[in-house]
Design a protein around this motif. Structure first.
Motif, PDB file in Angstrom:
ATOM      1  N   HIS A   1      66.171  -1.772  74.050  1.00  0.00           N
ATOM      2  CA  HIS A   1      64.462  -0.793  73.706  1.00  0.00           C
ATOM      3  C   HIS A   1      64.828  -1.436  72.166  1.00  0.00           C
TER       4      HIS A   1
ATOM      5  N   SER B   1      58.872   4.768  74.096  1.00  0.00           N
ATOM      6  CA  SER B   1      59.561   4.323  75.805  1.00  0.00           C
ATOM      7  C   SER B   1      58.441   3.383  76.885  1.00  0.00           C
TER       8      SER B   1
ATOM      9  N   ASP C   1      63.897   7.418  87.941  1.00  0.00           N
ATOM     10  CA  ASP C   1      62.653   6.065  88.503  1.00  0.00           C
ATOM     11  C   ASP C   1      61.030   5.967  88.768  1.00  0.00           C
TER      12      ASP C   1
ATOM     13  N   VAL D   1      64.019   5.003  83.431  1.00  0.00           N
ATOM     14  CA  VAL D   1      62.563   5.432  82.663  1.00  0.00           C
ATOM     15  C   VAL D   1      62.252   6.523  83.530  1.00  0.00           C
TER      16      VAL D   1
ATOM     17  N   ASN E   1      66.548  -1.148  86.807  1.00  0.00           N
ATOM     18  CA  ASN E   1      65.739  -1.256  85.455  1.00  0.00           C
ATOM     19  C   ASN E   1      67.129  -0.739  84.832  1.00  0.00           C
TER      20      ASN E   1
END
Lengths: 387, 395
Positions: B236, B5, B160, B382, B378
């Motif tokens: 991603h 990640s 986040d 995250v 984002n």
């Protein structure tokens, strides 16, 4: 379980799902074809790691599901629209929306049953239930909290010592050599098997009987019976006349049962005209109804020569001069009212069917007394119609 | 497990996305407004349809967010922000209800006081179907959705930065409370904006019917976006087709669910054959409506069913993108079918071509909302404790 001294394969245990995925990928990479992986629960990503091809089981499901749908639709069509046409709730004979729930259920039923049975039969090779890995320490571990890889001895690359080194290098522990089972067959007629079978049958059918025939009628499952509603033909304190059923409005006429105005009259002076045209459909209907209701007495061709002769006041021939010159409405009149010992057929037949029978009687009369000219005329019309 | 990640850096969307959205939005509104000027009675219905359409897309996405929290789902964590971005339109959509509230007289028969006074059925429903209460309900319903949206996304964004695991649990509690509220509010929404267009008609399953379409709309939109992001390299890099599988399976499930509910509603009314219920379907069986009614079965059920049936289809990006767009169109057709037969306009049918306007604007709006959110926030949560497992998710 008795085992032979033939090696079935070599098994190793791993500690975590990550390790087993890694080990599986390595086994595949190493070129082993005949192996299996055992985990206590489905581990995500395993299909991919084992490079499994998509299961073919889905096709069994598809084929049986579709057959179930087709079968039950045809079945309902045949029972409800062909064999015993019945109108329910004023819907058409083939009432598709009403059939869809049933179609859905049967589709699902056949699809699932065939999947389970197909799986047991094709993949687990039922009725064989012996599996050499059963009752090994390996199997005990992987059905508890370990993850295992097992390489079978029929793999072309099988080499015990090499595999030992290989699996250990991947982190495998508790390596176990598994030997093949001795083939055992069981006697299906052994008293023990039979008595267990009988026991299961009795318990299952008894349980089904009690739950469906007894328990279902106990509260609360029967609460639906206690509703604010009236059962047909019973009494009611809701309506002032004390009955549940409402009387039809005065002068109501049931559908298809338009009253016959000459009921009870001996022979009407102005009999009704026949409202039906003479065509194939009408004659076919008349024939069917005549053969059902009239032929037992008047004979198949109206000669009055049925098997009733001698057992009953002789039914007359329908080919007398009198009948040939009678108006259609008079024959109709006899069917509705009966005549002396001939009973009335008003309740067994509809008006349309009676008029069709009259046409058919006329057709019989014509056929009996046809002249050369009639035949020529018939042939001409026949070829003109092209039939 | 290797940690993938952290390699991810969010690439900014190209300006063209926002531009496309704005162009579609403006073009759609212009076409729609011209239509409104030409044939107000028709086009206000078209506006209502587009309004319901965007609401369902947003709301379906919001529902999936709540679903992820209460089921503790893992696969959807890396794509949850897409749902949140779509759901962020709800407060805006609340404002978009103003034109509807201003023209209720043209939309809702039950706002005609003389008609209600002379109609025992409508006067019986008056305690519920009256303008004041309607406006209150609209405000309450959208407030509930927006509130949940702000609470959940607020926590998630805080997470986040702080990586505080407790926030996930707090969101789980919010979501558990939201689900029953959602059931009530979406039923109110369905009854108010669609069922009450024909105030004489009633169907107790109607809320669920609209719910099934709503979830489909949300799912399809999310699927389109994630597939396009994966194609263009904005997603991603560790996301795989495995992540699409659940979207495909849910799409397949809800296509079936929609058909199941739609058929249940139809069959009961058809079987009981009560005139106070059947007339609604008869109106949709008249003239060319019968074509649309039958088309709906094919477009909204049979085609997606067949396309999504094979297992590989549920994770194949190409097929998923195609069928998601298809389902969104089908969903629009569904709303059209629910609302439009209630429209009465004595103007020429030619003006129907302007009906294209508002749906285009709706699509434009969703693109703009997404692009703006993407700029600000984002695209991957995250700080979510399940993120790593979500990214590594494999079937």
């Amino acid at each position: 379980m008795e085992r032979t001294d033939k090696i079935y394969g070599l098994a190793a245990l791993f500690d975590s799902p990550d390790k087993i995925i890694h080990a599986t990928e390595s086994v595949v990479k190493e070129g082993y074809k005949s192996f299996d992986v055992h985990t206590p629960y489905p581990v995500h990503g395993m299909d991919n790691a084992m490079k499994l091809k998509p299961s073919t089981l889905g096709y069994i499901t598809l084929v049986f599901g579709l057959s179930g749908a087709a079968f039950i639709l045809l079945f309902m069509y045949w029972t409800m629209s062909v064999n015993y046409p019945m109108i329910i709730g004023g819907k058409p004979y083939f009432a598709l929306p009403a059939f869809i729930p049933v179609t859905f259920e049967v589709t699902v039923l056949l699809a699932t049953l065939s999947t389970v049975i197909g799986m047991i039969a094709f993949y687990f090779k039922f009725p064989v239930n012996a599996y050499p890995l059963n009752e090994t320490n390996y199997m005990k571990a992987v059905s508890n909290d370990k993850y295992g890889v097992f390489i079978k001895s029929d793999d072309p690359k099988f080499d015990e010592s090499k595999i030992r080194v290989f699996l250990t290098s991947l982190g495998g522990t508790n390596l176990e050599l598994v030997y093949d089972l001795k083939k055992v067959t069981y006697d299906p007629f052994s008293p023990r098997f039979i008595s267990v079978l009988v026991g299961v049958i009795i318990v299952v059918s008894g349980g089904t009987y009690v739950s469906l025939n007894k328990a279902m009628y106990l509260p609360p499952f029967n609460w639906m019976e206690y509703q604010f509603r009236g059962n047909p033909q019973s009494s009611s304190d809701f309506f002032s006349d004390g009955r549940v059923n409402r009387m039809p409005v005065k002068g109501s006429v049931a559908r298809g049962f338009i009253p016959y105005e000459f009921t009870g009259v001996t022979l009407p002076e102005n009999p009704l005209p026949n409202p039906l045209p003479v065509d194939e459909k009408v004659l076919q209907l008349g024939k069917r109804k005549y053969l059902t209701f009239c032929s037992p007495c008047h004979g198949d061709y109206g000669d009055g020569d049925s098997r009733m002769r001698g057992q009953f006041p002789n039914p007359p021939s329908l080919h007398t001069e009198k009948l040939k010159t009678w108006a259609d409405g008079l024959i109709y009149h006899v069917i509705v009212n009966g005549q002396n010992v001939m009973p009335s057929y008003a309740h067994q037949t509809t008006a349309e069917e009676r008029w069709a029978m009259v046409h058919y009687v006329r057709a019989l009369q014509l056929a009996k007394n046809a002249s050369e000219g009639d035949i020529d005329r018939f042939n001409k019309e026949f070829s003109a119609n092209g039939k | 497990m290797e940690n993938k990640s952290m390699e991810f850096v969010q690439k900014p969307l190209p300006e063209s996305v926002l531009k496309t959205g704005i162009i579609l939005l403006i073009a759609g509104v212009v076409i729609g407004v011209i239509g409104l000027l030409l044939d107000f009675d028709r086009m206000i219905f078209s506006y209502l349809i587009a309004f319901v359409f965007v609401t369902t897309v947003s709301l379906g996405a919001l529902f999936m967010v709540s679903l992820e929290y209460i089921t503790n789902a893992i696969w959807s964590v890396p794509i949850r922000r897409i749902m949140e971005f779509l759901a962020s339109a709800l407060p805006i959509i609340m404002v978009l209800s103003v034109p509807i509230l201003l023209s209720m007289h043209s939309l809702f028969h039950w706002t005609h006081t003389e008609a209600v006074a002379n109609d025992p059925f409508l006067s019986g429903k008056e305690p519920y179907l009256n303008t004041t209460f309607f406006i209150i309900r609209v405000i309450v319903v959208f407030a509930v959705w927006s509130l949940y949206y702000f609470m959940v996304t607020g926590n998630s964004r805080k997470q986040d930065l702080t990586k505080d695991q407790k926030l996930s649990h707090r969101n789980l509690v919010f979501s558990a409370a939201f689900i029953p509220l959602f059931a009530i509010t979406i039923s109110i929404f369905a009854v108010d904006f669609l069922m009450s267009l024909e105030p004489h008609w009633f169907s107790t399953i109607f809320g669920i019917y609209v719910f099934s379409g709503t979830v489909l709309a949300g799912l399809a939109s999310v699927t389109i976006i994630i597939v396009m992001m994966m194609e263009k390299g904005y997603a991603h890099p560790a996301l795989r087709n495995d992540h699409l599988f659940s979207l495909g399976a849910l799409l397949f499930g809800f296509v079936n669910f929609w058909a199941y509910i739609a058929f249940s509603q139809y069959m009961l009314i058809w079987y009981a054959n009560l005139p106070e219920e059947t007339f609604w379907f008869l109106a949709r069986w008249e003239g060319y409506w019968v074509v649309i009614s039958l088309l709906l079965i094919i477009v909204h059920f049979i085609v997606p069913y067949i396309v999504l049936l094979p297992q590989p289809a549920k994770m194949d990006p190409k097929r998923l993108k195609f069928i998601s767009i298809w389902i969104l169109v089908a969903h629009l057709l569904d709303i059209y079918w629910l609302a439009m037969p209630q429209m009465h306009s004595d103007k020429s049918g030619f003006y129907a071509i302007f009906e294209i306007g508002f749906p285009i604007a709706a699509v434009g709006l969703m693109i703009v909302v997404f692009a703006m959110n993407y700029k600000k926030f984002n695209i991957i949560p995250v700080g979510d404790p399940k993120l790593q497992r979500g990214i590594n998710f494999r079937i």
